[in-house]
Scaffold this motif. Structure first.
Motif, short mmCIF file in Angstrom:
data_model
loop_
_atom_site.label_atom_id
_atom_site.label_comp_id
_atom_site.label_asym_id
_atom_site.label_seq_id
_atom_site.Cartn_x
_atom_site.Cartn_y
_atom_site.Cartn_z
N PRO A 128 0.54 -1.58 -0.17
CA PRO A 128 0.27 -0.20 0.09
C PRO A 128 0.87 1.57 0.02
O PRO A 128 0.09 2.66 -0.54
N ARG A 129 1.98 1.02 0.48
CA ARG A 129 2.94 2.53 0.70
C ARG A 129 3.73 2.37 -0.26
O ARG A 129 4.91 3.35 -0.58
N ALA A 130 3.62 1.30 -1.51
CA ALA A 130 4.98 1.70 -2.25
C ALA A 130 4.53 2.58 -3.92
O ALA A 130 2.47 3.43 -3.41
N GLN A 131 5.01 3.25 -4.14
CA GLN A 131 5.40 4.63 -4.86
C GLN A 131 6.29 3.85 -6.40
O GLN A 131 6.45 3.00 -6.76
N CYS A 132 4.79 4.76 -7.51
CA CYS A 132 5.78 4.31 -8.80
C CYS A 132 7.11 4.40 -8.38
O CYS A 132 7.69 3.82 -9.72
#
Length: 136
Positions: free
Chosen positions: A76-80
């Motif tokens: 959920p906290r991963a970024q592009c």
């Protein structure tokens, strides 16, 4: 019990029927439920996941790297930007492979130019060069 058989998944993903099993063993595809007759029953999204894996492989990602991409996708906290960094790292690795392949081509081209393609095998300059310790 709902789910798709391995044959249906393979057909939808345009892969051999062993591919989903292999990905399952490698932890890339979730272990499916089993039917009363003990058939694997994969969730509907499995074919899309297999296609994702195949596309990532076609771009040069290893199964280990693909597993990381899949984990990022689920985080959920991963970024592009996390994915972008991996893609940029892959580009650097591909460029290094290209340089290595070009160096091999150059060395082989030199050897082919030196070889007339005639005479006994004992006088073959290509084999002689391969027999030496130095870099060609």
């Amino acid at each position: 019990m709902n789910g798709q058989t391995i044959g249906a998944v393979a057909k939808q993903a345009s892969v051999h029927v062993e591919t989903p099993r292999y990905y399952e063993r490698r932890g890339l595809v979730a272990r499916p439920l089993r039917s009363v007759a003990n058939y694997r029953l994969y969730p509907e999204e499995t074919a899309q996941r297999v296609r994702f894996i195949k596309h990532a492989q076609a771009l040069g990602f290893s199964l280990k790297e693909i597993k990381e991409l899949l984990a990022l996708r689920a985080a959920p906290r991963a970024q592009c930007a996390d994915v972008r960094v991996r893609a940029e790292t892959k580009i650097i690795a591909i460029e290094a492979k290209i340089r290595a392949l070009l160096a091999m081509k150059k060395a082989l081209t030199r050897l082919v130019v030196e070889c007339a393609g005639r005479g006994p095998i004992t006088d073959c300059p290509i084999l002689e060069a391969l027999d030496t310790e130095e870099e060609t």
